[in-house]
Design an enzyme around this catalytic site. Structure first.
Site, PDB file in Angstrom:
ATOM      1  N   TYR A   1       9.224  37.988 -12.542  1.00 59.49           N
ATOM      2  CA  TYR A   1       9.514  36.611 -12.115  1.00 59.49           C
ATOM      3  C   TYR A   1      10.281  35.793 -13.145  1.00 59.49           C
ATOM      4  CZ  TYR A   1       6.026  38.098  -8.832  1.00 59.49           C
ATOM      5  OH  TYR A   1       5.350  38.816  -7.896  1.00 59.49           O
TER       6      TYR A   1
ATOM      7  N   ASP B   1      13.426  35.992 -14.401  1.00 57.56           N
ATOM      8  CA  ASP B   1      14.808  35.589 -14.134  1.00 57.56           C
ATOM      9  C   ASP B   1      14.833  34.379 -13.200  1.00 57.56           C
ATOM     10  OD1 ASP B   1      15.946  37.805 -15.604  1.00 57.56           O
ATOM     11  OD2 ASP B   1      15.250  39.064 -13.964  1.00 57.56           O
TER      12      ASP B   1
ATOM     13  N   TYR C   1       1.797  42.719 -18.651  1.00 55.12           N
ATOM     14  CA  TYR C   1       2.220  43.998 -18.082  1.00 55.12           C
ATOM     15  C   TYR C   1       1.098  44.997 -18.356  1.00 55.12           C
ATOM     16  CZ  TYR C   1       6.692  41.623 -18.950  1.00 55.12           C
ATOM     17  OH  TYR C   1       7.706  40.706 -19.002  1.00 55.12           O
TER      18      TYR C   1
ATOM     19  N   GLN D   1       4.641  27.497 -10.201  1.00 57.87           N
ATOM     20  CA  GLN D   1       4.942  27.283 -11.635  1.00 57.87           C
ATOM     21  C   GLN D   1       4.198  26.086 -12.223  1.00 57.87           C
ATOM     22  OE1 GLN D   1       9.234  26.979 -12.044  1.00 57.87           O
ATOM     23  NE2 GLN D   1       9.331  28.922 -13.141  1.00 57.87           N
TER      24      GLN D   1
ATOM     25  N   GLY E   1       6.939  38.316 -21.296  1.00 57.62           N
ATOM     26  CA  GLY E   1       8.322  38.043 -20.895  1.00 57.62           C
ATOM     27  C   GLY E   1       8.932  36.868 -21.631  1.00 57.62           C
ATOM     28  N   GLU E   2       9.488  35.935 -20.883  1.00 58.45           N
ATOM     29  CA  GLU E   2      10.201  34.815 -21.512  1.00 58.45           C
ATOM     30  C   GLU E   2       9.596  33.464 -21.141  1.00 58.45           C
ATOM     31  OE1 GLU E   2      14.468  34.996 -21.466  1.00 58.45           O
ATOM     32  OE2 GLU E   2      14.680  32.829 -21.314  1.00 58.45           O
ATOM     33  N   ASP E   3       9.565  33.192 -19.831  1.00 61.50           N
ATOM     34  CA  ASP E   3       9.234  31.826 -19.421  1.00 61.50           C
ATOM     35  C   ASP E   3       7.777  31.466 -19.685  1.00 61.50           C
ATOM     36  OD1 ASP E   3      10.189  29.372 -18.233  1.00 61.50           O
ATOM     37  OD2 ASP E   3       8.835  29.835 -16.579  1.00 61.50           O
ATOM     38  N   SER E   4       6.841  32.372 -19.373  1.00 61.09           N
ATOM     39  CA  SER E   4       5.428  32.029 -19.601  1.00 61.09           C
ATOM     40  C   SER E   4       5.158  31.894 -21.095  1.00 61.09           C
ATOM     41  CB  SER E   4       4.496  33.070 -18.969  1.00 61.09           C
ATOM     42  OG  SER E   4       4.758  34.359 -19.481  1.00 61.09           O
TER      43      SER E   4
HETATM   44  O1  TRH Z   1       7.635  37.896 -14.914  1.00 56.79           O
HETATM   45  P1  TRH Z   1       8.056  38.190 -16.295  1.00 56.79           P
HETATM   46  O2  TRH Z   1       7.549  39.419 -16.868  1.00 56.79           O
HETATM   47  O3  TRH Z   1       9.614  38.152 -16.378  1.00 56.79           O
HETATM   48  C1  TRH Z   1      10.376  39.065 -17.155  1.00 56.79           C
HETATM   49  C2  TRH Z   1      10.888  38.376 -18.394  1.00 56.79           C
HETATM   50  O4  TRH Z   1      11.476  37.119 -18.169  1.00 56.79           O
HETATM   51  C3  TRH Z   1      11.882  39.247 -19.094  1.00 56.79           C
HETATM   52  O5  TRH Z   1      12.452  38.564 -20.188  1.00 56.79           O
HETATM   53  C4  TRH Z   1      12.946  39.682 -18.117  1.00 56.79           C
HETATM   54  O6  TRH Z   1      13.845  40.491 -18.749  1.00 56.79           O
HETATM   55  C5  TRH Z   1      12.288  40.420 -16.985  1.00 56.79           C
HETATM   56  O7  TRH Z   1      11.395  39.544 -16.328  1.00 56.79           O
HETATM   57  C6  TRH Z   1      13.293  40.950 -15.985  1.00 56.79           C
HETATM   58  O8  TRH Z   1       7.563  37.000 -17.290  1.00 56.79           O
HETATM   59  P2  TRH Z   1       8.011  35.484 -17.429  1.00 56.79           P
HETATM   60  O9  TRH Z   1       9.351  35.380 -18.037  1.00 56.79           O
HETATM   61  O10 TRH Z   1       6.920  34.805 -18.116  1.00 56.79           O
HETATM   62  O11 TRH Z   1       8.106  34.924 -15.958  1.00 56.79           O
HETATM   63  C7  TRH Z   1       7.000  34.675 -15.174  1.00 56.79           C
HETATM   64  C8  TRH Z   1       7.239  33.482 -14.281  1.00 56.79           C
HETATM   65  O12 TRH Z   1       6.225  33.403 -13.318  1.00 56.79           O
HETATM   66  C9  TRH Z   1       7.207  32.162 -15.057  1.00 56.79           C
HETATM   67  O13 TRH Z   1       8.199  31.288 -14.554  1.00 56.79           O
HETATM   68  C10 TRH Z   1       5.833  31.615 -14.767  1.00 56.79           C
HETATM   69  C11 TRH Z   1       5.628  32.105 -13.359  1.00 56.79           C
HETATM   70  N1  TRH Z   1       4.246  32.222 -12.900  1.00 56.79           N
HETATM   71  C12 TRH Z   1       3.854  31.458 -11.822  1.00 56.79           C
HETATM   72  O14 TRH Z   1       4.665  30.674 -11.288  1.00 56.79           O
HETATM   73  N2  TRH Z   1       2.582  31.587 -11.352  1.00 56.79           N
HETATM   74  C13 TRH Z   1       1.654  32.406 -11.925  1.00 56.79           C
HETATM   75  O15 TRH Z   1       0.500  32.491 -11.453  1.00 56.79           O
HETATM   76  C14 TRH Z   1       2.076  33.165 -13.070  1.00 56.79           C
HETATM   77  C15 TRH Z   1       1.082  34.089 -13.741  1.00 56.79           C
HETATM   78  C16 TRH Z   1       3.369  33.062 -13.527  1.00 56.79           C
END
Ligand code: TRH
Length: 389
Positions: free
Chosen positions: A15, A17, A194, A256, A273-276
């Site tokens: 999620y 990206d 993960y 979010q 990842g990045e955003d969380s």
């Molecule tokens: O989901 P991710 O593992 O995304 C990853 C990374 O961004 C990585 O850098 C990228 O290369 C890859 O995807 C393809 O982790 P991330 O970045 O934290 O994104 C999760 C998103 O989900 C973030 O915007 C928060 C959101 N989220 C919710 O909206 N509700 C929830 O309950 C949770 C747990 C997360």
């Protein structure tokens, strides 16, 4: 006339990206009053983080942003004045051709890169790359933790909203999740991760902790491993399981904004990842980061780079506790075993908590990504109008 921006996002997996692209689109439309169109190739993934999204709609308005389904073949669309391809996604050929035709002035084309705390980021931030065939230049825009990078995504009113929530919003939040307010000596942890070989040993350490720990897990990739540790067939949102001092509670995946509330409410957040990871830093609470795994172990360099920044100013024992915990969680070769990491982290908890507050205050020094993007694009647009009267 409001400047028109197009953001293109392909969902590779997970999620992050769409999470970043959506946060940016909201900021550009809501805070900067820009006319923003967000093109997304997977509206189902988008809907998970923002349930108001209609996964079947070709075009919809949401939070002041026009959301377009990015389909193949690509729908004819006039290019915007500023075009962002998030994380190097390939723009549709027809759209690129339209950009090349629009020369009075040409659009500003920006590739928004992944966030990293590595030192090379500042050197590459803002560099141009001419298109090999077309009269177009693409600029590399790197988010980062220092003022000489593109900065970090954050809303202007985030600190204020968080403070108001922490003052009075948490009891209602716990209640809405079906949980009581935490006991005085209880630790509340959120776990977004993960698959991770270090997980069973962490759960063992929590179960053996002298004080109660509640671990809140939004539904996702880690659930099968949790079920295996619990020796149950599967786990559903709403389920609770107790093992020793550890109570595990499964949450539904939230939007979010609600996820921010979870980060603000817990004493410790495991993020990935990045955003969380960035949101957990803005939450001013201790965090353990699991970098997105890359085949060449490039994520270990990223982990160490962020650790170097993050532990600056932290007393050496507490810094070591944070380092050991993050390194072990990321499977780095020379890390301590999990039981030892956890015991030391626990002994340094107060210092780590204090540091998380201070770190959050310092994070703003890097600047806000949306502001920096707007400045960058406006400067380029102005100089182009000037050279193409
Ligand atoms: O989901 P991710 O593992 O995304 C990853 C990374 O961004 C990585 O850098 C990228 O290369 C890859 O995807 C393809 O982790 P991330 O970045 O934290 O994104 C999760 C998103 O989900 C973030 O915007 C928060 C959101 N989220 C919710 O909206 N509700 C929830 O309950 C949770 C747990 C997360």
């Amino acid at each position: 006339m409001r400047t028109r921006w197009d953001i293109f996002c392909t969902v590779i997996d997970n999620y992050g990206d769409i999470g970043v692209a959506w946060r940016l689109a909201r900021a550009l439309a809501g805070e900067h009053g820009l006319d923003v169109r967000l093109w997304v190739d997977d509206l189902h993934a988008f809907q998970r983080i923002w349930p108001a999204i209609d996964a079947g709609a070709d075009e919809q308005r949401c939070e002041g942003v026009t959301v377009r389904a990015w389909r193949t073949p690509f729908a004819a669309a006039e290019p915007a004045q500023v075009v962002i391809d998030a994380f190097g996604c390939t723009l549709p050929e027809a759209y690129l051709a339209g950009m090349a035709e629009q020369q009075q002035p040409p659009p500003v084309w920006i590739n928004l890169e992944y966030l990293s705390a590595e030192p090379w980021v500042a050197e590459h931030h803002g560099l141009p790359s001419p298109h090999p065939r077309l009269p177009l230049t693409r600029y590399f825009f790197f988010p980062g933790y220092t003022p000489d990078t593109g900065g970090l995504l954050v809303e202007a009113d985030l600190a204020e909203r968080r403070a108001a929530f922490v003052r009075s919003g948490t009891p209602a939040f716990w209640h809405a999740l079906g949980l009581e307010a935490p006991q005085a000596d209880e630790l509340r942890v959120s776990l977004f991760a993960y698959e991770n070989p270090a997980l069973p040993a962490l759960l063992d350490a929590w179960a053996a902790d002298p004080r109660p720990i509640t671990c809140l897990v939004p539904e996702g990739r880690i659930i099968p491993q949790l079920a295996a540790w619990l020796s149950v067939a599967g786990l559903q949102a709403g389920e609770t399981h107790q093992r020793g001092a550890l109570r595990l509670h499964i949450l539904p995946f939230m939007d979010q904004d609600a996820y921010d509330h979870l980060l603000w409410s817990c004493n410790l957040n495991f993020v990935r990842g990045e955003d969380s990871c960035v949101r957990a830093q803005w939450a001013a609470r201790p965090l353990v980061w699991q970098a997105y795994p890359q085949t060449d172990a490039a994520h270990w360099d990223k982990t160490d780079a962020l650790l170097t920044h993050y532990t600056e100013g932290l007393a050496s024992e507490a810094a070591q506790a944070v380092r050991d915990m993050w390194r072990h969680w990321n499977g780095m070769p020379d890390a301590e075993n999990m039981a030892a990491c956890w015991a030391v982290w626990r002994s340094q908890q107060a210092a780590i908590e204090q540091h998380a507050e201070a770190w959050c205050g310092r994070l703003g020094l890097a600047g806000r990504l949306a502001d920096k993007l707007v400045d960058f694009a406006e400067n380029k647009l102005k100089s182009r109008v000037f050279s193409n009267p």
